[in-house]
Structure formats: structure tokens, C-alpha cells
Design a protein around this motif. Sequence first.
Motif, short mmCIF file in Angstrom:
data_model
loop_
_atom_site.label_atom_id
_atom_site.label_comp_id
_atom_site.label_asym_id
_atom_site.label_seq_id
_atom_site.Cartn_x
_atom_site.Cartn_y
_atom_site.Cartn_z
N LEU A 240 -61.11 -66.59 40.52
CA LEU A 240 -61.71 -67.91 40.38
C LEU A 240 -61.72 -68.27 38.90
O LEU A 240 -62.38 -67.59 38.10
CB LEU A 240 -63.14 -67.93 40.94
CG LEU A 240 -63.90 -69.25 40.87
CD1 LEU A 240 -63.19 -70.32 41.69
CD2 LEU A 240 -65.33 -69.08 41.36
N ILE A 264 -63.40 -73.83 49.90
CA ILE A 264 -64.86 -73.70 49.97
C ILE A 264 -65.38 -74.85 50.84
O ILE A 264 -65.21 -76.03 50.50
CB ILE A 264 -65.50 -73.76 48.58
CG1 ILE A 264 -64.99 -72.59 47.72
CG2 ILE A 264 -67.03 -73.71 48.68
CD1 ILE A 264 -65.47 -72.61 46.28
N SER A 267 -71.71 -74.60 50.29
CA SER A 267 -72.39 -73.62 49.43
C SER A 267 -73.88 -73.74 49.66
O SER A 267 -74.54 -74.65 49.15
CB SER A 267 -72.04 -73.88 47.95
OG SER A 267 -70.67 -73.65 47.71
N ILE A 272 -71.83 -68.73 50.85
CA ILE A 272 -70.75 -69.65 50.49
C ILE A 272 -69.69 -69.52 51.57
O ILE A 272 -69.11 -68.45 51.77
CB ILE A 272 -70.18 -69.31 49.11
CG1 ILE A 272 -71.27 -69.42 48.04
CG2 ILE A 272 -69.00 -70.22 48.78
CD1 ILE A 272 -70.88 -68.84 46.71
N PHE A 307 -68.61 -73.11 42.73
CA PHE A 307 -68.39 -73.03 44.17
C PHE A 307 -68.60 -74.38 44.85
O PHE A 307 -69.20 -74.48 45.92
CB PHE A 307 -69.32 -71.97 44.77
CG PHE A 307 -69.14 -70.61 44.16
CD1 PHE A 307 -68.10 -69.79 44.58
CD2 PHE A 307 -69.97 -70.15 43.14
CE1 PHE A 307 -67.91 -68.54 44.01
CE2 PHE A 307 -69.79 -68.91 42.57
CZ PHE A 307 -68.75 -68.10 43.00
#
Length: 318
Positions: A240, A264, A267, A272, A307
Motif C-alpha cells: 500500500l 476497498i 472501512s 476493512i 483505507f
Amino acid sequence: MENLNIIFAGTPDFAAQHLCALLASKYNIVAVYTQPDRRAGRGKKLMMSAVKKLALANDIPIYQPQNFKLESTLSEFSILNADLMIVVAYGLILPKALLKMPRLGCLNVHGSLLPRWRGAAPIQRAIWAGDTETGITIMQMDAGLDTGAMLSKVICPISAQESSASLYEKLAEKAPSALIDTIDKLIKGEIEPEQQDDNLATYAKKLSKEEALINWRDDAQLISRCVRAFNPWPMSYFKLSDKFIKVHQVSVLDIQTDALPGTILESYKTGIQIATGCGVLNLEVLQLEGKKAMPVQDILNSRRELFAPGRVLCVEGR
């Protein structure tokens, strides 16, 4: 036979627990073989193995050869004149000539139900494959890789949330007493060795850090098993922003999505949510570079921008 002279060979804590059981038994430990001290930790200090620490505390002679290729190393072993050798997670290859030296041969405590998962990482591979049970096999060593005749087995279930660390603990509770019982029966002639069926054999290759890199194209169940199998080493991880994030704990959600693997989705403080090749993985405990492992709730409190829903993680992996 109560004065049976035993050489013990092992290295990690798992092996030390077996040595501890032998020291509490009626048998005589004449020497301990363990791997040479290694440099470890941030300071790269020279560290001794768990087995060596226990041997020192009990005034047992210690041998730490790099290998057994030298004639002088084999002669040194032969002079000990042992009745039996016990090998538990030693980590060095023993030559055929050495295996024949003890009067009763050499026994190995292996962390699987042989012939399944012969090799270096049987506990991790059992979890990785989704096995529902594993165990301990105590066998007579021969020149092959975990191919010797089996003397006894102990079965241990693998729970749905089992990690390698927790499974090691379970097996470490069962195996030492099983070893003592097997030695007792062996010297009394109460065990009939059972040959392994090579047709049923599988191989548990050594783990690698490269293998622990998560591929989000894999399905969520497989990734979950990998996270548990690679804990505590080498630890599953993903990339990441050019950083490597280790994954300590996950769960698989009963959610379907058409999003690209690695996306994603949400979150939350409870996790997550990441789209995979099949299903959704919920990341629960992560470790950022240079930090300790933390629940995602704590990470999101300070680094939520990392995230953000919609962000797509790198999918490369195995």
C-alpha cells in the motif's frame, strides 16, 4: 532399560518442550545437539536456541555442528555410545551412517499425520490446505525425507480460526507425553512399526516471504487460510503506497461483490472490507511498517485516508 542413554537433537521451543519431558523421565540424556547460535533481532545479537538454554540449565553436554559432513563430527557422535537418538525440529540433515549408530536407532517427532505433509512446514501447510485435522507422528528415521516406519500417532483437530502459532501450542501439549509413551513401549517390544504408504504422501515445502504476499485475485477463504498459516512467520502482507502492511487477523464475510479484486469496499471499526477473486475479506488486525500490530479501529483513528473506500490495492502475489 531405565538407564537408557539418549541423545536429543532439536532447536526451537517446540523441541525444548520434548527435551523437558525427557529430563523429567527415567531416561538419561547424555548429549544435546542443536543448531549453531544465530544473530537475530534489531541488534543482531548472537542468540542461542531454546534447546541450548534448557541443556545449559541442566548441565547437559552440547554439540552445535554446522553439518555432519566431517568424519570428526561423526566420530564425536559415535563416542557418545547412545542407545537411542530423539530428533525434534532439529533443522539439519542427518547422514545414513549416523542414523545407524544408536543401538535402537533414531526417532523423529513430526508435526503431521504421515504420510501427509512430509517436509519442513507440515503444520503451516495443513492449515493452508484447509485440513480439518492434523497431529503428531513418531517414526523411525531412515535416509528418506520423513519416510520412516511409523510407531505412533496423536490426532489433533484444526479449528476454523486456527493459526500456526495456536496449532503449535496444541501439538506441543500432546506430543511430549506421546514421545515418552512411545519410547517406553519400544524398549518393551510392544510396538509394531507401520510402513508408510508412499501413494498417500504429500510434501510440505518450506515457507517463503514471497509466498506470503497476498494475491487479492485468490478467493477470500484461501487468503484467510494463508493469513493463519503464515502467522507467526513469515506473516501475510500486502503493498500500500510502497509500504508493506502485515496482516495478523482476518475473517471472511458472507458478502458477494462484483468489485475488482483488491478494492476497498468499506472501512469500519470492526474491519476493512476488501474484494477478492471470490468473496469479501475483512481485515481486523494489521501492522503498519515500523509499528506494532493493532486492531483496525486504532489504525483508522489516525490513518483512515490510507483505507478510503474505492481505493484498489495492488493485486500481485504468488
